[in-house]
Design a protein around this motif. Structure first.
Motif, PDB file in Angstrom:
ATOM      1  N   GLN A  25     -22.816 -52.217 -39.904  1.00 22.30           N
ATOM      2  CA  GLN A  25     -22.037 -52.048 -38.671  1.00 22.30           C
ATOM      3  C   GLN A  25     -22.309 -53.201 -37.716  1.00 22.30           C
ATOM      4  O   GLN A  25     -23.398 -53.742 -37.672  1.00 22.30           O
ATOM      5  CB  GLN A  25     -22.367 -50.711 -38.002  1.00 22.30           C
ATOM      6  CG  GLN A  25     -21.943 -49.511 -38.816  1.00 22.30           C
ATOM      7  CD  GLN A  25     -20.449 -49.479 -39.091  1.00 22.30           C
ATOM      8  OE1 GLN A  25     -19.632 -49.633 -38.189  1.00 22.30           O
ATOM      9  NE2 GLN A  25     -20.087 -49.298 -40.344  1.00 22.30           N
ATOM     10  N   ARG A  26     -21.299 -53.538 -36.910  1.00 19.38           N
ATOM     11  CA  ARG A  26     -21.400 -54.723 -36.058  1.00 19.38           C
ATOM     12  C   ARG A  26     -21.571 -54.419 -34.577  1.00 19.38           C
ATOM     13  O   ARG A  26     -22.107 -55.235 -33.846  1.00 19.38           O
ATOM     14  CB  ARG A  26     -20.161 -55.601 -36.262  1.00 19.38           C
ATOM     15  CG  ARG A  26     -20.107 -56.171 -37.672  1.00 19.38           C
ATOM     16  CD  ARG A  26     -18.882 -57.021 -37.894  1.00 19.38           C
ATOM     17  NE  ARG A  26     -18.719 -58.112 -36.954  1.00 19.38           N
ATOM     18  CZ  ARG A  26     -19.268 -59.315 -37.074  1.00 19.38           C
ATOM     19  NH1 ARG A  26     -20.049 -59.582 -38.102  1.00 19.38           N
ATOM     20  NH2 ARG A  26     -19.038 -60.252 -36.177  1.00 19.38           N
ATOM     21  N   THR A  27     -21.095 -53.282 -34.117  1.00 14.67           N
ATOM     22  CA  THR A  27     -21.109 -53.011 -32.682  1.00 14.67           C
ATOM     23  C   THR A  27     -21.765 -51.666 -32.401  1.00 14.67           C
ATOM     24  O   THR A  27     -21.527 -50.693 -33.109  1.00 14.67           O
ATOM     25  CB  THR A  27     -19.674 -53.005 -32.123  1.00 14.67           C
ATOM     26  OG1 THR A  27     -19.038 -54.230 -32.472  1.00 14.67           O
ATOM     27  CG2 THR A  27     -19.659 -52.846 -30.619  1.00 14.67           C
ATOM     28  N   CYS A  28     -22.569 -51.643 -31.367  1.00 11.09           N
ATOM     29  CA  CYS A  28     -23.165 -50.388 -30.916  1.00 11.09           C
ATOM     30  C   CYS A  28     -22.811 -50.177 -29.450  1.00 11.09           C
ATOM     31  O   CYS A  28     -22.371 -51.095 -28.768  1.00 11.09           O
ATOM     32  CB  CYS A  28     -24.685 -50.398 -31.104  1.00 11.09           C
ATOM     33  SG  CYS A  28     -25.573 -51.562 -30.043  1.00 11.09           S
ATOM     34  N   ARG A  29     -23.006 -48.951 -28.989  1.00 10.13           N
ATOM     35  CA  ARG A  29     -22.819 -48.629 -27.586  1.00 10.13           C
ATOM     36  C   ARG A  29     -24.180 -48.267 -27.016  1.00 10.13           C
ATOM     37  O   ARG A  29     -24.883 -47.425 -27.570  1.00 10.13           O
ATOM     38  CB  ARG A  29     -21.830 -47.495 -27.431  1.00 10.13           C
ATOM     39  CG  ARG A  29     -20.397 -47.977 -27.719  1.00 10.13           C
ATOM     40  CD  ARG A  29     -19.389 -46.888 -27.709  1.00 10.13           C
ATOM     41  NE  ARG A  29     -18.936 -46.298 -28.949  1.00 10.13           N
ATOM     42  CZ  ARG A  29     -18.566 -46.931 -30.065  1.00 10.13           C
ATOM     43  NH1 ARG A  29     -18.677 -48.205 -30.153  1.00 10.13           N
ATOM     44  NH2 ARG A  29     -18.112 -46.288 -31.102  1.00 10.13           N
ATOM     45  N   VAL A  30     -24.523 -48.916 -25.920  1.00  7.49           N
ATOM     46  CA  VAL A  30     -25.839 -48.765 -25.315  1.00  7.49           C
ATOM     47  C   VAL A  30     -25.692 -48.035 -23.986  1.00  7.49           C
ATOM     48  O   VAL A  30     -24.942 -48.485 -23.114  1.00  7.49           O
ATOM     49  CB  VAL A  30     -26.496 -50.144 -25.089  1.00  7.49           C
ATOM     50  CG1 VAL A  30     -27.859 -49.996 -24.430  1.00  7.49           C
ATOM     51  CG2 VAL A  30     -26.605 -50.903 -26.409  1.00  7.49           C
ATOM     52  N   ALA A  31     -26.406 -46.922 -23.847  1.00  3.15           N
ATOM     53  CA  ALA A  31     -26.372 -46.142 -22.609  1.00  3.15           C
ATOM     54  C   ALA A  31     -27.668 -46.351 -21.843  1.00  3.15           C
ATOM     55  O   ALA A  31     -28.764 -46.213 -22.393  1.00  3.15           O
ATOM     56  CB  ALA A  31     -26.182 -44.660 -22.923  1.00  3.15           C
ATOM     57  N   THR A  32     -27.507 -46.698 -20.561  1.00  2.00           N
ATOM     58  CA  THR A  32     -28.641 -46.871 -19.654  1.00  2.00           C
ATOM     59  C   THR A  32     -28.414 -45.975 -18.441  1.00  2.00           C
ATOM     60  O   THR A  32     -27.355 -45.386 -18.279  1.00  2.00           O
ATOM     61  CB  THR A  32     -28.765 -48.342 -19.216  1.00  2.00           C
ATOM     62  OG1 THR A  32     -27.535 -48.757 -18.612  1.00  2.00           O
ATOM     63  CG2 THR A  32     -29.086 -49.241 -20.393  1.00  2.00           C
ATOM     64  N   VAL A  33     -29.436 -45.911 -17.580  1.00  2.00           N
ATOM     65  CA  VAL A  33     -29.381 -45.039 -16.407  1.00  2.00           C
ATOM     66  C   VAL A  33     -29.623 -45.878 -15.152  1.00  2.00           C
ATOM     67  O   VAL A  33     -30.574 -46.659 -15.099  1.00  2.00           O
ATOM     68  CB  VAL A  33     -30.458 -43.932 -16.501  1.00  2.00           C
ATOM     69  CG1 VAL A  33     -30.386 -43.004 -15.310  1.00  2.00           C
ATOM     70  CG2 VAL A  33     -30.314 -43.160 -17.795  1.00  2.00           C
ATOM     71  N   SER A  34     -28.775 -45.677 -14.132  1.00  3.10           N
ATOM     72  CA  SER A  34     -28.959 -46.397 -12.870  1.00  3.10           C
ATOM     73  C   SER A  34     -29.996 -45.677 -12.013  1.00  3.10           C
ATOM     74  O   SER A  34     -30.420 -44.568 -12.330  1.00  3.10           O
ATOM     75  CB  SER A  34     -27.634 -46.500 -12.123  1.00  3.10           C
ATOM     76  OG  SER A  34     -27.230 -45.213 -11.703  1.00  3.10           O
ATOM     77  N   ALA A  35     -30.384 -46.306 -10.916  1.00  5.97           N
ATOM     78  CA  ALA A  35     -31.396 -45.735 -10.026  1.00  5.97           C
ATOM     79  C   ALA A  35     -30.985 -44.371  -9.487  1.00  5.97           C
ATOM     80  O   ALA A  35     -31.826 -43.502  -9.276  1.00  5.97           O
ATOM     81  CB  ALA A  35     -31.679 -46.695  -8.871  1.00  5.97           C
ATOM     82  N   ASP A  36     -29.683 -44.156  -9.297  1.00  5.87           N
ATOM     83  CA  ASP A  36     -29.219 -42.858  -8.786  1.00  5.87           C
ATOM     84  C   ASP A  36     -28.962 -41.844  -9.899  1.00  5.87           C
ATOM     85  O   ASP A  36     -28.481 -40.746  -9.647  1.00  5.87           O
ATOM     86  CB  ASP A  36     -27.978 -43.019  -7.901  1.00  5.87           C
ATOM     87  CG  ASP A  36     -26.734 -43.427  -8.676  1.00  5.87           C
ATOM     88  OD1 ASP A  36     -26.789 -43.555  -9.918  1.00  5.87           O
ATOM     89  OD2 ASP A  36     -25.687 -43.628  -8.024  1.00  5.87           O
ATOM     90  N   GLY A  37     -29.270 -42.219 -11.139  1.00  2.30           N
ATOM     91  CA  GLY A  37     -29.121 -41.301 -12.263  1.00  2.30           C
ATOM     92  C   GLY A  37     -27.782 -41.364 -12.962  1.00  2.30           C
ATOM     93  O   GLY A  37     -27.579 -40.681 -13.960  1.00  2.30           O
TER      94      GLY A  37
END
Length: 155
Positions: A25-37
């Protein structure tokens, strides 16, 4: 991987299937969290070395800034169009910043493998091109969940 998938064992990928899937596979989706959640999700290219997912991210991105403040992330790699074809892997854990940022190619033995795999996978090259904008994140997952609906046999 420390956490084991509890449900869906019938459709869970084997270690060999996981490694093959993450390699092709070539592409992934990355989930992060901001300071406010609030969550942020973005697509990235990656390589898998059999233990860790290596993400090559722009250092001036929202993702990079969020991970500097809170290194927790989840990554989704999936494939399939029809329901019975869906398969994927979710990996979660803590991002580790590896090498200089942005990456200029300074010697870093820890990056030997990803910097060999990445240019082969995406550019058909043997040398890693450094653009002075990207740097490496390593995710050695704490939890992995996988599924392959093709194993349901048309259900």
């Amino acid at each position: 991987m420390t956490a084991t998938q509890r449900r869906g064992r019938r459709i869970m990928l084997t270690d060999a299937e996981r490694d093959a899937f993450l390699t092709e596979q070539r592409t992934c989706r990355v989930a992060t969290v901001s300071a406010d959640g609030s969550p942020h999700v973005g697509a990235l290219w990656f390589v898998w070395d059999g233990c860790s997912l290596w993400l090559y991210s722009i250092t001036r991105s929202r993702r990079w800034a969020q991970l500097r403040k809170d290194p927790r992330l989840a990554v989704l790699v999936d494939d399939g169009v029809e329901y019975g074809e869906l398969r994927g892997i979710e990996l979660s854990g803590t991002a580790v910043f590896v090498g200089e940022a942005p990456r200029t190619g300074e010697p870093c033995p820890e990056l030997d493998v990803p910097e060999r795999l990445f240019p082969q996978k995406y550019f058909g090259m043997t040398q890693m091109p450094h653009d002075g904008r990207h740097a490496w994140l390593r995710l050695t997952p704490d939890a992995v969940t996988s599924w392959d609906f093709r194993k349901l046999g048309g259900a």
